[in-house]
Design a protein around this motif. Structure first.
Motif, PDB file in Angstrom:
ATOM      1  N   TYR A   5       0.871  -1.167   0.000  1.00  0.00           N
ATOM      2  CA  TYR A   5       0.000   0.000   0.000  1.00  0.00           C
ATOM      3  C   TYR A   5       0.910   1.219   0.000  1.00  0.00           C
ATOM      4  O   TYR A   5       1.935   1.227   0.693  1.00  0.00           O
ATOM      5  CB  TYR A   5      -0.827   0.074   1.281  1.00  0.00           C
TER       6      TYR A   5
ATOM      7  N   TYR B 140       0.604   5.574   0.477  1.00  0.00           N
ATOM      8  CA  TYR B 140      -0.356   6.611   0.851  1.00  0.00           C
ATOM      9  C   TYR B 140       0.363   7.873   1.300  1.00  0.00           C
ATOM     10  O   TYR B 140       1.538   7.843   1.650  1.00  0.00           O
ATOM     11  CB  TYR B 140      -1.316   6.115   1.950  1.00  0.00           C
TER      12      TYR B 140
ATOM     13  N   PHE C 216      -4.476   7.150  -1.452  1.00  0.00           N
ATOM     14  CA  PHE C 216      -4.148   5.767  -1.100  1.00  0.00           C
ATOM     15  C   PHE C 216      -4.089   4.933  -2.383  1.00  0.00           C
ATOM     16  O   PHE C 216      -5.014   4.975  -3.199  1.00  0.00           O
ATOM     17  CB  PHE C 216      -5.244   5.240  -0.164  1.00  0.00           C
TER      18      PHE C 216
ATOM     19  N   THR D 116      -2.708   1.149  -4.496  1.00  0.00           N
ATOM     20  CA  THR D 116      -2.198  -0.223  -4.483  1.00  0.00           C
ATOM     21  C   THR D 116      -2.403  -0.843  -5.866  1.00  0.00           C
ATOM     22  O   THR D 116      -2.890  -0.185  -6.785  1.00  0.00           O
ATOM     23  CB  THR D 116      -2.868  -1.069  -3.376  1.00  0.00           C
TER      24      THR D 116
ATOM     25  N   MET E  68     -10.554  -0.962  -2.249  1.00  0.00           N
ATOM     26  CA  MET E  68      -9.474  -0.155  -1.682  1.00  0.00           C
ATOM     27  C   MET E  68      -9.964   0.741  -0.544  1.00  0.00           C
ATOM     28  O   MET E  68      -9.246   1.018   0.407  1.00  0.00           O
ATOM     29  CB  MET E  68      -8.807   0.688  -2.780  1.00  0.00           C
TER      30      MET E  68
END
Ligand code: FAD
Length: 448
Positions: free
Chosen positions: A303, A305, A315, A317, A335
């Motif tokens: 992840y 952020y 954020f 991924t 997410m």
């Protein structure tokens, strides 16, 4: 030309609904190629790689360059990434890199990575690009208590082997300077590292390129490349360009069939981002979210952020395996859950934006810079999602290579040089990737 993912992701003329686009008032509105022209060099792709290659070819070698971009300039990953200027551009661990390439080449690889991050900062400063730089380092956060020793070891190796400035923070210390939440078990910082607004950076680069008289054609997709009498003829829907040298700077948006030698070697991977509404100071303090520096965690499927200047949380991924608009929305919903699992006190915070794009991996697991044998075709791609620091630097390296036509002249780590292997049964690339994701998902489940 054929696509690896659903056609929704290759709508070059459709604006991407990113937070950056929604909050930008800039539109360069450049011409589309509608005639037959010629130029010494053509750069295909108007992201960081293509722009910096073209700028350097003009500024340092005074060459005649045309850049063509299928969408608007920066339509690809360069205008829609998370803006982390981070290291290293590789999915290979440094231990593996040392065993495959030796300690010297690995050191040089990291040295080049740091040069890349510094080059991005120099461009921002030298071209006076106002792109909302925040943070003075990157953080890597242990997402589980088992991972703290591992990241401590990583910080130590970065410092002792690669001369990178690092600092380790216990869970309690990071709670003071970074953030809290359910997946924070200590962290380390490294420099150089900062975050930017990627679209503002891209527009700043494009405006600089235009001021140096680079001819950029937007909405001009190269459909086909033909060879005639020692030259190349690039065909677009309404025109053509005759040229001696081609630079392919299409990274994850490379479409199979354009250049036979490049087919089957890039693995485009979808990466997704969500952005929350602005949080109040009280809401931020619920998780002690203090820092504006970019953060990645220690998961295998990581992840990433950061807090944006207007106190929204960005954020990101890995994305889905399909690429349709519907699969994108489903991924964004998942997410939101991932974000709220690690920051549960934000359960009522709504998501204002979601979008995705393609990053480029390859079997090499490191970037590829070079020239195709017996052709005047040059390439730079495969930054493993670390292009803010690597793509502009690669563009600069490519300009030297284009000028000299000889990769031996390029004083960079061998790890970057040359094409990756072709995938066996390239049409199964996404399936192979799916298998790898399942494997890493299990490792992450058991925190190994
Ligand atoms: C969601 C997301 C988040 C990311 N976050 C980060 C991050 O935080 N930090 C980081 O370092 N990196 C990040 N990256 C990766 C980074 O954005 C890329 O590595 C970098 O932008 C690559 O730059 P590029 O110029 O090589 O390619 P791109 O910016 O992708 O540009 C390639 C261009 O080629 C054009 N093109 C393709 N085919 C043709 C054709 N036939 N004719 C004409 N033009 C063509 C495309 O339209 C595209 O604009 C992220 C990527 C994504 C998708």
């Amino acid at each position: 030309m054929s696509n690896i993912y659903h056609s929704d992701i290759y709508q070059f003329n459709k604006p991407v609904p990113s937070y950056w686009e929604a909050t930008s008032s800039e539109n360069l509105n450049l011409d589309k190629l509608q005639k037959d022209i010629s130029s010494e060099i053509v750069v295909i792709g108007g992201g960081y790689t293509g722009l910096l290659c073209a700028i350097n070819l003009i500024e340092n070698y005074n060459l005649d360059v045309v850049l063509v971009e299928a969408g608007k300039v920066g339509w690809g990953a360069s205008s829609r990434n998370a803006g982390f200027c981070c290291l290293p551009p590789s999915k290979m661990s440094y231990k593996k890199m040392q065993s495959v390439y030796g300690t010297e080449e690995t050191r040089k690889f990291f040295k080049n990575s740091v040069e890349g991050a510094n080059y991005t900062k120099e461009l921002i400063d030298n071209y006076n690009i106002d792109c909302d730089v925040t943070g003075e380092n990157n953080f890597v956060v242990a997402h589980h208590k088992n991972k703290f020793d591992q990241i401590k070891g990583q910080a130590e190796v970065y410092k002792s082997e690669f001369g990178i400035e690092t600092k380790v923070f216990s869970k309690e210390e990071f709670d003071e300077v970074g953030h809290g939440g359910t997946e924070q078990f200590g962290a380390f910082s490294y420099k150089p590292g900062f975050a930017i607004n990627p679209l503002k950076f891209l527009n700043g680069l494009a405006k600089h390129a235009l001021s140096k008289k680079l001819k950029i054609y937007e909405h001009t997709k190269v459909e086909k490349i033909e060879k005639e009498n020692g030259s190349y003829l690039l065909r677009t829907s309404e025109g053509s360009i005759k040229t001696k040298k081609i630079v392919v700077a299409t990274n994850g948006f490379y479409q199979e069939g354009l250049i036979p030698e490049m087919d089957g070697r890039v693995l485009p991977v979808i990466s997704n981002i969500i952005v929350t509404r602005p949080l109040t100071n009280e809401e931020l303090s619920l998780h002690n979210f203090n820092t504006y520096a970019p953060i990645a965690n220690s998961k295998n499927l990581l992840y990433y952020y950061r807090k944006l200047p207007d106190n929204r949380i960005l954020f990101g991924t890995r994305g889905d395996f399909e690429g349709s608009d519907q699969s994108n929305q489903n991924r964004a919903n998942d997410m939101e859950k991932f974000l709220k699992n690690i920051f549960p006190k934000w359960s009522n915070v709504t998501i204002d934006y979601n979008w995705r794009g393609l990053i480029a991996l390859s079997q090499k697991l490191t970037p590829s810079i070079g020239k195709i044998d017996n052709e005047e075709i040059y390439y730079g791609f495969g930054y493993s999602g670390v292009g803010v620091s690597t793509a502009p630097w690669t563009g600069k390296q490519l300009s030297k290579l284009v000028f000299s036509s000889n990769s031996k002249d390029l004083d960079i780590s061998l790890i970057y040089k040359g094409l990756p292997k072709k995938f066996i049964f390239p049409q199964l690339r996404v399936f192979y990737f799916k298998l790898a994701v399942w494997f890493y998902r299990i490792k992450d489940k058991f925190n190994i």
